[in-house]
Write an enzyme that holds these catalytic residues in place. Sequence first.
Site, PDB file in Angstrom:
ATOM      1  N   GLY A  75      23.204  21.754  15.409  1.00 48.91           N
ATOM      2  CA  GLY A  75      24.251  21.463  16.392  1.00 48.91           C
ATOM      3  C   GLY A  75      23.765  21.785  17.798  1.00 48.91           C
ATOM      4  O   GLY A  75      22.695  22.366  17.993  1.00 48.91           O
ATOM      5  N   SER A  76      24.585  21.432  18.789  1.00 44.67           N
ATOM      6  CA  SER A  76      24.139  21.555  20.177  1.00 44.67           C
ATOM      7  C   SER A  76      24.063  23.007  20.647  1.00 44.67           C
ATOM      8  O   SER A  76      23.214  23.347  21.480  1.00 44.67           O
ATOM      9  CB  SER A  76      25.053  20.745  21.100  1.00 44.67           C
ATOM     10  OG  SER A  76      26.391  21.179  20.971  1.00 44.67           O
ATOM     11  N   THR A  77      24.913  23.886  20.130  1.00 45.64           N
ATOM     12  CA  THR A  77      24.872  25.295  20.560  1.00 45.64           C
ATOM     13  C   THR A  77      23.652  25.982  19.950  1.00 45.64           C
ATOM     14  O   THR A  77      22.906  26.682  20.651  1.00 45.64           O
ATOM     15  CB  THR A  77      26.164  26.032  20.134  1.00 45.64           C
ATOM     16  OG1 THR A  77      27.269  25.178  20.354  1.00 45.64           O
ATOM     17  CG2 THR A  77      26.341  27.318  20.908  1.00 45.64           C
ATOM     18  N   GLY A 136      28.044  18.388  11.805  1.00 44.68           N
ATOM     19  CA  GLY A 136      26.707  17.796  11.922  1.00 44.68           C
ATOM     20  C   GLY A 136      26.150  17.384  10.567  1.00 44.68           C
ATOM     21  O   GLY A 136      24.967  17.053  10.452  1.00 44.68           O
ATOM     22  N   ASP A 180      23.959  30.295  13.956  1.00 43.35           N
ATOM     23  CA  ASP A 180      24.418  28.935  13.683  1.00 43.35           C
ATOM     24  C   ASP A 180      25.760  28.681  14.370  1.00 43.35           C
ATOM     25  O   ASP A 180      26.528  29.622  14.604  1.00 43.35           O
ATOM     26  CB  ASP A 180      24.556  28.755  12.156  1.00 43.35           C
ATOM     27  CG  ASP A 180      24.449  27.315  11.721  1.00 43.35           C
ATOM     28  OD1 ASP A 180      24.456  26.414  12.584  1.00 43.35           O
ATOM     29  OD2 ASP A 180      24.364  27.086  10.496  1.00 43.35           O
ATOM     30  N   GLY A 181      26.041  27.418  14.649  1.00 42.77           N
ATOM     31  CA  GLY A 181      27.302  27.034  15.285  1.00 42.77           C
ATOM     32  C   GLY A 181      28.421  26.876  14.276  1.00 42.77           C
ATOM     33  O   GLY A 181      28.255  27.142  13.078  1.00 42.77           O
ATOM     34  N   GLU A 225      23.115  24.785   5.625  1.00 41.28           N
ATOM     35  CA  GLU A 225      23.584  25.904   6.457  1.00 41.28           C
ATOM     36  C   GLU A 225      24.170  27.007   5.581  1.00 41.28           C
ATOM     37  O   GLU A 225      23.920  28.201   5.816  1.00 41.28           O
ATOM     38  CB  GLU A 225      24.640  25.413   7.456  1.00 41.28           C
ATOM     39  CG  GLU A 225      24.062  24.529   8.544  1.00 41.28           C
ATOM     40  CD  GLU A 225      25.111  23.892   9.439  1.00 41.28           C
ATOM     41  OE1 GLU A 225      24.777  23.553  10.572  1.00 41.28           O
ATOM     42  OE2 GLU A 225      26.262  23.716   9.006  1.00 41.28           O
ATOM     43  N   GLY A 258      29.991  21.746   9.398  1.00 36.37           N
ATOM     44  CA  GLY A 258      29.639  20.475   8.767  1.00 36.37           C
ATOM     45  C   GLY A 258      29.887  19.260   9.635  1.00 36.37           C
ATOM     46  O   GLY A 258      29.686  18.133   9.186  1.00 36.37           O
TER      47      GLY A 258
HETATM   48  C1  ABF Z   1      26.595  22.896  13.100  1.00 33.75           C
HETATM   49  O1  ABF Z   1      26.869  22.170  14.259  1.00 33.75           O
HETATM   50  C2  ABF Z   1      27.728  22.694  12.289  1.00 33.75           C
HETATM   51  O2  ABF Z   1      27.978  23.277  11.094  1.00 33.75           O
HETATM   52  C3  ABF Z   1      28.856  22.508  13.173  1.00 33.75           C
HETATM   53  O3  ABF Z   1      29.421  21.422  12.528  1.00 33.75           O
HETATM   54  C4  ABF Z   1      28.247  22.066  14.450  1.00 33.75           C
HETATM   55  C5  ABF Z   1      28.636  22.756  15.700  1.00 33.75           C
HETATM   56  O4  ABF Z   1      28.222  21.918  16.708  1.00 33.75           O
HETATM   57  P1  ABF Z   1      28.081  22.246  18.219  1.00 33.75           P
HETATM   58  O5  ABF Z   1      27.389  23.543  18.359  1.00 33.75           O
HETATM   59  O6  ABF Z   1      27.312  21.072  18.716  1.00 33.75           O
HETATM   60  O7  ABF Z   1      29.477  22.262  18.788  1.00 33.75           O
HETATM   61  O8  ABF Z   1      26.383  24.232  13.350  1.00 33.75           O
END
Ligand code: ABF
Length: 234
Positions: free
Chosen positions: A34-36, A106, A90-91, A112, A104
Amino acid sequence: MTTAPELVKQAKQAVGKQAAQWVESGMVVGLGTGSTAAFMIQFLGERLQRGELQQVRGIPTSFQAMVLARQAGIPLTTLDEVSEIDLAIDGADEVDPQKNLIKGGGAAHTREKIVDGLAKEFIVVVDGSKLVAHLGSTFPVPVEVLPLAIVPVMRALEQLGGEPEIRMAVKKDGPVITDQGNMVVDVKFAEIPDPASLEMHINNIPGVLENGLFVGLAGRVLVGEVTDGQPQVR
Ligand code: ABF
């Protein structure tokens, strides 16, 4: 309140940067999707390139994380080669007050859950928009499904009280396919009073590989916000 896309990006960047500071030399680190998490991977790579850390190895939770980690110069390893994961970062798509998560968005929640669940500590990195009072209020529950079982699985998900919908690619010309070659069904529930029980019931449906409810796995939750123009992490 952080809502405009540029502010959300700044919040994600701030939280990704701070999370990268939790990594210590010698650690095996689960690298989220994910982006974060992508910002965390970038900043972790920069720490390694500056020589601040030695002997760090990453375990990616997706092809996306694998490619980003390689670009950032983070050495990678696999679950076959390590006895434990020290830290996973993880995000998430939703975080409730008990630190239960929906993940999920992504389509990477199966890997994950394996990697984040094996970690001694799992740090969640989100911007403030991901905090909810009840899981399912803004986001459906993603379910990874073996393609041959998609019809019976969707019927079973309806029997659990959900409204399942096959996730389509952005161009709507076919379904989203996961890194494992499966399909994703997003399931809207009117309410999720017992996330642990729903997580178990969904995973009991034959043909389901894994769902995006993460109950009791998260440790620390780092939240990025932009207040008065200043990115902050709490
Ligand atoms: C992944 O990225 C995922 O499980 C969650 O769906 C997503 C969060 O995305 P973001 O950081 O881009 O908002 O960690």
